[in-house]
Write an enzyme that holds these catalytic residues in place. Structure first.
Site, mmCIF file in Angstrom:
data_model
loop_
_atom_site.group_PDB
_atom_site.id
_atom_site.type_symbol
_atom_site.label_atom_id
_atom_site.label_comp_id
_atom_site.label_asym_id
_atom_site.label_seq_id
_atom_site.Cartn_x
_atom_site.Cartn_y
_atom_site.Cartn_z
ATOM 1 N N SER A 85 0.854 -1.183 0.000
ATOM 2 C CA SER A 85 0.000 0.000 0.000
ATOM 3 C C SER A 85 0.884 1.225 0.000
ATOM 4 O O SER A 85 2.101 1.109 0.038
ATOM 5 C CB SER A 85 -0.907 0.016 1.228
ATOM 6 N N ARG A 333 -0.483 -3.403 -7.209
ATOM 7 C CA ARG A 333 -1.651 -4.125 -6.689
ATOM 8 C C ARG A 333 -2.928 -3.438 -7.161
ATOM 9 O O ARG A 333 -2.966 -2.207 -7.282
ATOM 10 C CB ARG A 333 -1.621 -4.125 -5.150
ATOM 11 N N THR A 369 -7.213 1.000 5.079
ATOM 12 C CA THR A 369 -6.749 0.152 6.174
ATOM 13 C C THR A 369 -7.598 0.324 7.423
ATOM 14 O O THR A 369 -7.905 -0.653 8.121
ATOM 15 C CB THR A 369 -5.273 0.449 6.487
ATOM 16 N N CYS A 537 0.500 -5.696 -17.612
ATOM 17 C CA CYS A 537 1.037 -6.455 -16.492
ATOM 18 C C CYS A 537 2.298 -5.793 -15.955
ATOM 19 O O CYS A 537 3.229 -5.510 -16.705
ATOM 20 C CB CYS A 537 1.334 -7.888 -16.917
ATOM 21 N N CYS A 569 4.979 -13.544 -11.379
ATOM 22 C CA CYS A 569 3.742 -12.948 -10.876
ATOM 23 C C CYS A 569 3.915 -12.360 -9.477
ATOM 24 O O CYS A 569 4.411 -13.028 -8.565
ATOM 25 C CB CYS A 569 2.643 -14.008 -10.876
ATOM 26 N N CYS A 572 -0.762 -9.212 -8.256
ATOM 27 C CA CYS A 572 -1.434 -7.918 -8.257
ATOM 28 C C CYS A 572 -2.891 -8.027 -8.690
ATOM 29 O O CYS A 572 -3.682 -7.147 -8.405
ATOM 30 C CB CYS A 572 -0.686 -6.928 -9.153
ATOM 31 N N CYS A 575 -4.504 -8.789 -14.269
ATOM 32 C CA CYS A 575 -4.938 -9.607 -15.401
ATOM 33 C C CYS A 575 -6.353 -10.114 -15.197
ATOM 34 O O CYS A 575 -7.171 -10.139 -16.127
ATOM 35 C CB CYS A 575 -3.977 -10.769 -15.617
#
Length: 600
Positions: A85, A333, A369, A537, A569, A572, A575
């Site tokens: 984050s 993310r 959060t 990506c 990968c 995140c 895709c």
């Protein structure tokens, strides 16, 4: 990372299934006998929401005197290693959960936010602009969310929560009548990419739970299953997503301004694309910077990673990152942007959705959060009461839904419910920004509620023939670099010989992809969308390459084939959200694989 109390340790959990291995190799992994362990509450996901729920459950145990067994399974190799984050934390939920946190040794909330501002960027200049009152950061803290999560994990462990990092929740376990959830099955370990069982094979055990809390974060695989099976989203708008790409730099002391918070609008994004940037001056000379792009963007030629790289060449950033500055971390993310209108029904027989699994991000504050933690706490209180009843039926978590609607989380989202949807009206980006400024001052006290689009983000993508390719400048190290150089900073690793956790199939398909499905994916995505995933990506997972020897003719198209570099990968989920054909399904890999964030 943590000593495990109150139940089998990671090593014992491993050893408990070894006796099954010889028979397991003679059977399909999906039908093998599995070890089952009964617990009161199983929490999937060791982020702020899941850990807050676990801590609150153990606090209730101390308050009410009834012992309760709480298990947290986390796919990351360590608690916090998959947590990413900005992050500026509003400590409201933390103050309620751990009132004495400031006196606890080693807490990571050491850098208070000292100022907040917003700037509008053109290609060569920037101008201060007013920011919504919700973006005022007085009383907030700038920190590493990864370190914050690890710290919460330590508190949970001290209270007797069983933490199992490195174990991925692969599927839900259902009650005998199929009407409710009865726990979670962990992923098998030791299966090769062809589905054959290796000598190291260990079947994933089952945690049979009276209550199961899904705290996977945005676009979790088990959450998708639960939402679909129990029709949790039938009365809410489709969820919408943003995509955050970020870096952490250790800047030259002359550029370091501890506690400064800056948000940006405008360049490098065009005036048809929702998004913006941030700069957070953390503790110890570190600066978090990044860019969020709404995943309803239209142009398939857009690359969020390369947008961030060229953003750093703006004079503002070039000055900030000048001198003796070094990039030390990178990550990306998806994040929920749908807000109140997209929050699904929160409970199902035997469990509930908490945190970003349900989508509690306050997009005006650019924070989630505090809401994730609070919903974890509310769900814990409902789960404790449900478990205490011991009816034998799947736990009734409806009290959690009622508590949420009476909480400050609901008020927090209601106040800003119209801000993000206003950008998808006829007002456009400029009009949406103007409307949002007015609505934020009114704090949502208007008679109407804008709806989020009735279509998913991927449906907003235009065909390549309708769009202009984006001419990104080449990397100019050290300020900007190629993608693979940045990826190395994530510490990403997956066991090479394991089943692919990224598959070309729709949710309605079976687990196995077909050559025909893959060929159609290549045809549509190459012919109509210029191979969008190859640009979008942030980890170089997807490549549409020439099929030079024709070996993939049956699953390719027009001489092109799809290569999925699953080992790259970083989990995140872009895709899964953005592919125009909606046929990439993200599933959990073997536990422990993926990125290893520490200061993000």
């Amino acid at each position: 990372m943590f000593a495990l109390r109150g139940g089998p340790s990671r090593g014992i959990l491993r050893r408990s299934v070894r006796s099954l291995q010889s028979s397991a190799r003679r059977h399909n992994a999906s039908t093998v006998e599995r070890v089952s362990d009964d617990v009161d509450v199983c929490i999937v996901g060791g982020g702020p929401a899941g850990l807050s729920a676990a801590i609150r459950l153990k606090q209730l145990e101390q308050e009410k005197g009834r012992e309760i067994r709480v298990v947290v399974v986390e796919k990351g190799s360590e608690i916090g290693s998959h947590t990413l984050s900005g992050a500026v934390i509003e400590p409201r939920a933390l103050n309620e959960l751990i009132p004495d946190w400031a006196s606890r040794e080693g807490h990571p909330l050491t850098q208070p936010a000292t100022s907040s501002s917003m700037r509008f960027f053109t290609q060569r200049s920037s101008y201060p602009i007013p920011h919504p009152p919700q973006m005022n950061n007085k009383g907030n803290y700038i920190l590493s969310l990864s370190q914050f999560t690890a710290w919460l994990g330590g508190i949970a462990e001290e209270l007797g929560v069983e933490l199992y990092p490195g174990f991925a929740g692969a599927s839900l376990v259902y009650s005998d009548d199929g009407h409710g959830v009865a726990g979670v099955r962990l992923n098998d370990v030791g299966v090769d990419r062809r589905g054959q069982l290796k000598d190291s094979y260990e079947p994933g055990m089952e945690f049979r739970a009276k209550a199961t809390l899904l705290a996977e974060g945005a676009r979790g695989s088990l959450t998708k299953t639960a939402v679909r099976r129990f029709q949790l989203a039938k009365d809410s708008d489709p969820q919408t997503y943003g995509f955050g790409v970020k870096e952490v730099w250790r800047v030259d002391p002359s550029q370091y301004r501890p506690g400064e918070v800056v948000h940006t609008m405008g360049w490098p994004l065009d005036m048809k694309t929702y998004g913006g940037g941030w700069v957070y001056h953390m503790a110890d000379g570190l600066v978090s910077l990044g860019l969020v792009v709404g995943l309803d963007y239209a142009n398939p030629y857009l690359s969020p990673y390369r947008e961030l790289q060229r953003m750093k060449h703006h004079p503002y950033f070039a000055d900030l990152l000048s001198g003796d500055s070094t990039r030390v971390a990178y990550g990306a993310r998806v994040l929920n942007e749908g807000g109140l209108q997209s929050v699904p029904k929160l409970h199902f027989p035997g469990g509930a959705l908490i945190g970003c699994s349900a989508g509690f991000v306050n997009i005006a504050k650019i924070k989630g959060t505090h809401n994730a933690m609070k919903t974890g706490m509310l769900a814990a209180e409902a789960a404790y009461d449900a478990v205490e009843q011991e009816s034998g039926a799947p736990a009734d978590m409806s009290a959690y839904e009622s508590a949420y609607k009476s909480s400050w989380v609901y008020d927090d989202l209601y106040e800003v419910r119209n801000l993000r949807p206003s950008f998808n009206t006829q007002l456009g980006i400029i009009g949406g920004a103007a409307y949002s400024g007015i609505d934020s001052l009114l704090r949502g006290r208007v008679a109407w509620t804008f709806r989020n689009p009735a279509t998913v983000d991927a449906a907003h993508t235009r065909r390549a023939a309708e769009c202009t390719p984006i001419d990104y400048p080449p990397p100019q190290p050290p300020l900007s670099t190629d993608l693979m150089t940045a990826l190395a900073l994530t510490g990403t690793n997956h066991a090479e010989d394991q089943p692919a956790h990224l598959r070309v199939r729709t949710e309605a398909d079976g687990l196995e992809e077909t050559a025909e499905r893959r060929a159609e994916h290549v045809r549509v995505n190459v012919e109509e969308y210029a191979g969008l995933l190859g640009r979008a990506c942030p980890a170089g997972v997807y490549e549409y390459v020439e099929d030079e020897d024709g070996s993939s003719a049956k699953e390719g198209w027009g001489g092109k084939k799809l290569v999925i570099n699953a080992q790259n990968c970083i989990h995140c989920k872009l895709c899964d959200v953005k592919v125009p054909t909606q046929d990439i399904q993200w599933m959990v890999p073997e536990g422990g694989g993926g990125p290893k964030y520490t200061i993000t």
